[in-house]
Design an enzyme around this catalytic site. Structure first.
Site, mmCIF file in Angstrom:
data_model
loop_
_atom_site.group_PDB
_atom_site.id
_atom_site.type_symbol
_atom_site.label_atom_id
_atom_site.label_comp_id
_atom_site.label_asym_id
_atom_site.label_seq_id
_atom_site.Cartn_x
_atom_site.Cartn_y
_atom_site.Cartn_z
ATOM 1 C CE LYS A 1 -3.985 1.828 2.644
ATOM 2 N NZ LYS A 1 -4.798 1.668 3.867
ATOM 3 C CB SER B 1 -8.464 0.739 5.837
ATOM 4 O OG SER B 1 -9.159 1.959 5.750
ATOM 5 C CB SER C 1 -8.146 3.478 2.907
ATOM 6 O OG SER C 1 -7.284 2.821 3.820
#
Lengths: 94, 476, 490
Positions: free
Chosen positions: C84, C183, C159
């Protein structure tokens, strides 16, 4: 509820220069969210201890032993404005 | 109508840079005038993703300061974030302690301590002149070397009543911190920084007036002058029927003028909240014991001991106690004298003659004079083996070249003239100064000075003035 | 079939039986294949580098140009990893999908990324996400939304949407993400994969760009439970650079359970009632039936304060974020607005231009909640609600071993569907936020399909009960056999 003046005040504290349209939208959206959040006002929490940590750690300390610092060119490498010595900013109050 | 008398109420806020090896929250070595931005790392530059880790030694020093100032240590203290934007603050918040400081409720001398807490220092902004990039605006350079240096903030209660005692108390605090060895406590270099909170109230009133905060006065002299100037300013306003505004002020040391530091009206709202990247400090019995064991005799106690046990004059006792290095030298000399020197005489020689000969602020341990040499010299004076003036000469030689006072005395023939030699010189002088002898006999006591002077010249100071006078009078 | 559609089919469709195709294997299978000598790290890297280069989902923001030459003997055998964009990686763009950090290349690498590389999982690329991890749909990325591989008109969740889409889309063998209020779990649920949020503190946060420091926790996003355990095993561990890191008390074991005999599952009515759409409920109820078939017991346990979790979360997380994001000021790194004039203009213009609308909204919300006169009513109360929520879980775990509930009240929604209504978007996290506030571990595994879209089942346990959770999740995963359900979808 939050009104336009409060939004402008908070934006100043947070160093955000919102456009007029953003101030308008933000006032409505934040009010809706805050109305929802304010339901926690209904709870009786007088004797409840606040939680700021879920870890049960204490006294996490580092030995006072120096480690190498970054070379200056690395430290300054990502600076938007630099003279190779420091990070350049407009003088406060200038 | 009688004028109201105003009583100043003063409290001090002192920031002390700790003498650790590394910064408060990262492993960068502390900076002492290195090239800008050569003592930084991802943590103290506030790079995204970095996290602070507390310096163990800073906590230890904080505990020592708390204990030395007679504070209660918090069984559990935490860090907060103090949020504001400024270029010298890389994270946009300062990690500090807020509602639960490391220590509180202490006392030093006559002044109560409100709190003692740990925090990190800001970086330095250096004016860089007009910038080409930022159109015609003045630019500054940020140097993060100092950013993150461990600080202890000490806040006194408003127990001081005039500028001179504020400065005097700050000297005691500085001496105490120096004695602890936790900081260089150098005001010029910024390792000791002092702000003063000043308010006035009608004499006899218990209620506190509105206070102003006088920022960063970087010498004892300026602290005293600044506080006096602020007292005068407030008194002027109050007498003119005005009101004091709570504000932060700057004292200009050159003009003596006081001006407001925050020109723009923005109420400060630091939005303190518990620092989620750090865990609580819970001093264990071992940590507290270790801190306690590290505390030496503190200046206030030492001064009391010097005055009480050694019978020194109060001023000298304080000087020796507040200047740790001088006090240490003095005690070493006293020990070297091993009973052969009197403590008050040695204190006189240390505080007056030695310090004068070494120059302002010098550390006697760094001079060529050893404690044993000073003790020897003072011992010779006490035993009347040499005169005071000869002793000063020897001291000058010790300061210049070091050595053993007895050897210097012997080599230079500075030993006290013996009675036979002295009697001969006295008689010769009385013969040479017949006029003076007549005048003394006629009742002009002062005239004896000329005879004494002649003897002293002849003996090159090796004679004791009192002794010479006695010998003259015997022959009159 | 396009290469991308083919990769997606390789993850969820019937197996072709070609053992040399890396994309058909789970990461654990790849590790085994490298060990058996049927595949080499270079072959795996090369296949995935090609797949990542063909990304049609906008899942990647950056891809590694060269094979780092991983060691086949390392525990993770060179199986590459999608990371990420919230993790800092030395010399590699690390922007948290924000304009304000566009082009930023950090001088250091996050601890967890370093650990995984050392264990033999080199970085394949950086994945898209909601800006600064603020969002539940990945639509808040400054670099464009991410498509859900199940339906490209739909969001992958957020997210960690890029990480979830990359794994589900077969363009990454596995990925790491971060979970602040859901997330990892919510995008895993919406993309039909496994996502695990570990106990707060077990994985170092050093080098993870902070959103809400007291809640942020990194974790794996993987095709199955075994992969999650394998990746997590090499993520956990104390870190001298993170004062809040605890490590894990024991090793993360590879799960083996086939049955759930004697395991007590608690269903909180507050997290399974109103707002959970019927298709999700049906899959959830089927999962409860599987649990009982496997020998587990299912009882109701109350979590009375969980209805207030969203409120507390949307005070605490923005409050911390408002401070965490104050460092983006255009002085030391990242974007600086071309503001002429004074320092205030520089700050305000830089932040106004650099942050997207959701980030600004949360900074505003958090600043307000901490500001003078409001702290007690908002921040102080929210901290107390957090205490009550943690107490609720503690009481529940006196009665049951694990909590089970859906991960998301809905399946993947359409792109743009909730962007106009921030509160509706916030409520997407209603089933994941309570565990985050309590700091406890929770996993989302695919439970089945509703309207052809994946539904996630969430299992939560007490702090440090990762092994218990993984074991139960494995048994349930086997019983559910999501891959067969997906393949049958056609």
């Amino acid at each position: 509820m939050i009104d336009r003046d409060q939004v402008l005040h908070v934006a100043r504290l947070a160093r955000l220069r919102l456009t007029d349209a953003e101030v308008e939208a933000m006032t409505g959206e934040l009010s809706t969210i805050l109305d929802h959040i304010e339901k926690i006002g209904e709870l009786d929490l007088d004797d409840v201890v606040p939680t700021s940590h879920v870890v049960a750690l204490e006294n996490v300390l580092r030995r006072d032993e120096p480690r190498p610092s970054l070379p200056r060119e690395v430290a300054l490498d990502q600076a938007p404005d630099s003279d190779g010595v420091g990070f350049r900013v407009p003088s406060p109050g200038a | 109508m009688a004028e109201v008398a105003y009583e100043p109420v003063i409290g001090l806020e002192i920031h002390v840079q700790l003498k650790t090896a590394t910064k408060m929250f990262c492993g960068c070595a502390l900076s002492f005038g290195e090239e800008p931005n050569t003592r930084t790392c991802p943590v103290c530059l506030g790079l995204p993703g970095t996290l602070p880790v507390v310096n163990e030694q800073a906590v230890r020093y904080g505990l020592e300061i708390g204990l030395a100032l007679g504070c209660e240590l918090a069984p559990r203290s935490i860090f907060h974030r103090k949020n504001y934007f400024y270029p010298d603050l890389p994270k946009g918040y300062q990690v500090s302690q807020y509602d639960i400081p490391l220590a509180r409720d202490g006392r030093l001398g006559d002044v109560r301590i409100h709190r003692v807490h740990l925090e990190e220092d800001a970086a330095k902004l250096v004016h860089a002149g007009a910038s080409g990039r930022i159109h015609s605006a003045e630019a500054s350079d940020v140097d993060f070397n100092r950013g993150g240096t461990p600080l202890v903030e000490i806040v006194s209660e408003p127990d001081l009543r005039d500028a001179a005692s504020a400065a005097e108390w700050l000297r005691l605090l500085r001496a105490t911190l120096r004695r602890l060895g936790v900081s260089d406590v150098n005001m010029e270099e910024g390792s000791l920084r002092c702000d003063a909170n000043v308010s006035l109230r009608p004499a006899g009133s218990e209620q506190l007036g509105v206070k102003t905060e006088l920022k960063n006065m970087n010498s004892f002299r300026f602290i005293e002058r600044g506080i006096d100037a602020e007292i005068a300013r407030q008194e002027g306003i109050l007498r003119g029927g005005g009101r004091i505004e709570q504000e932060t002020l700057h004292y200009d040391v050159r003009s003596g003028a006081i001006s407001s530091l925050r020109s723009k009206e923005e109420a400060h709202d630091y939005r303190y909240f518990p620092e989620p990247d750090l865990v609580p400090i819970v001093p264990t019995a071992e940590m507290v014991e270790r801190a306690r064991a590290a505390i030496p005799e503190l200046p206030a106690d030492r001064a009391a001991r010097f005055a009480g046990e050694l019978g020194l004059a109060e001023g000298q006792a304080r000087l020796l106690a507040f200047r740790t290095e001088v006090g240490d030298f003095y005690e070493a000399a006293l020990a070297a004298g091993a009973g052969a020197v009197e403590a008050p005489a040695l204190a006189n020689w240390t505080c007056n003659d030695l310090l004068a000969a070494l120059g302002e602020g010098a550390d006697p341990a760094g001079s060529k004079v050893t404690p044993a040499a000073l003790a020897g010299l003072v011992g010779m004076v006490s035993a009347k083996e040499i005169s005071n003036s000869a002793a000063r000469e020897v001291l000058a030689k010790l300061v210049a070249d070091g050595g053993d006072p007895a050897a210097i005395v012997a080599a230079a023939g500075l030993g006290r003239a013996d009675e036979g030699e002295l009697a001969a010189v006295v008689e010769r002088a009385m013969a040479d100064q017949a006029d003076a002898v007549e005048k003394v006999r006629a009742g002009n006591a002062k005239a004896i000075g000329a005879i004494v002077g002649a003897v002293m010249r002849e003996t090159k100071g090796r004679a004791d003035g009192g002794e010479v006078q006695r010998l003259i009078r015997e022959r009159l | 079939m396009s290469a991308a559609a083919d990769a997606f089919a390789a993850v969820f469709g019937p197996r072709s039986g070609d053992p040399s195709r890396a994309v058909e294997h789970t990461a654990a299978e790849l590790v085994a294949a490298v060990g058996a000598g049927t595949l080499s790290p270079a072959e795996i890297w090369s296949e995935y580098a090609t797949l990542a280069a063909g990304d049609e989902l906008n899942a990647y923001l950056w891809r590694a140009a060269e094979d780092p030459g991983a060691d086949a003997a390392a525990p993770l055998a060179g199986v590459p990893l999608a990371v990420k964009d919230l993790f800092c990686t030395e010399g590699v763009p690390s922007a948290a999908a924000s304009r304000i950090l566009e082009g930023y290349r950090p001088p250091y690498t996050a601890t967890v990324v370093e650990r995984l590389a050392a264990a033999g999982a080199p970085m394949l690329g950086k994945t898209n996400m909601d800006e600064f991890a603020m969002g539940s749909s990945n639509e808040n990325s400054a670099f464009g939304a991410v498509a859900n591989p199940w339906d490209r008109e739909r969001v992958p969740g957020g997210s960690s949407g890029g990480s979830a889409a990359a794994v589900a889309g077969g363009i990454a063998p596995w990925a790491i993400g971060t979970d602040t209020g859901g997330s990892i779990r919510q995008p895993a649920a919406l993309c039909g994969i496994v996502g695990l949020k570990p106990t707060y503190g077990t994985v170092s946060r050093y080098g993870m760009i902070a959103f809400a420091s007291s809640l942020d926790q990194a974790g794996p996003l993987t095709r199955d439970v075994t992969d999650a355990a394998l990746l997590l095993r090499h993520m956990v561990g104390g870190d001298a650079c993170d004062s809040t890191s605890t490590g894990h008390p024991g090793e993360i074991e590879l799960p083996t359970a086939e049955r759930l005999d004697g395991v007590r599952f608690g269903v909180p009515p507050e997290l399974t009632g109103d707002g959970v759409e019927p298709g999700v409920r049906a899959v959830f109820e089927a999962a409860l039936a599987r649990i009982e078939e496997l020998g587990g017991s299912v009882t109701e346990v109350p979590l009375p304060h969980s209805g207030h979790a969203i409120s507390a979360y949307y005070v605490l997380a923005p409050a911390e974020a408002s401070a965490n994001l104050a460092r983006f000021d255009g002085v030391r790194y990242g974007r600086r607005a071309a503001a002429d004039g004074d320092l205030l203009s520089l700050y305000e213009q830089t932040r106004e231009e650099g942050f997207g609308p959701e980030v600004k909204r949360r900074i505003m919300l958090g600043t307000y909640a901490l500001s003078s006169g409001y702290y007690d009513a908002y921040y102080g109360r929210a901290q107390r609600v957090r205490t009550k929520i943690a107490e609720d879980f503690a009481a529940a775990f006196d009665q049951v071993d694990l909590i089970v509930c859906p991960t998301s009240p809905t399946v993947a929604f359409k792109l743009g569907e909730r962007t106009a209504d921030p509160l509706a978007m916030y409520l997407s996290d209603v089933l994941t936020v309570p565990m985050s506030l309590a700091g406890i571990p929770a996993i989302s595994i695919p439970g089945g399909l509703a309207d052809g879209l994946p539904v996630g089942i969430q299992l939560a346990g007490p702090a440090f009960a990762e092994n218990r959770i993984l074991d139960a999740a494995l048994a349930l995963e086997r019983a559910i056999d999501f891959r067969s359900q997906a393949a049958a979808r056609g």
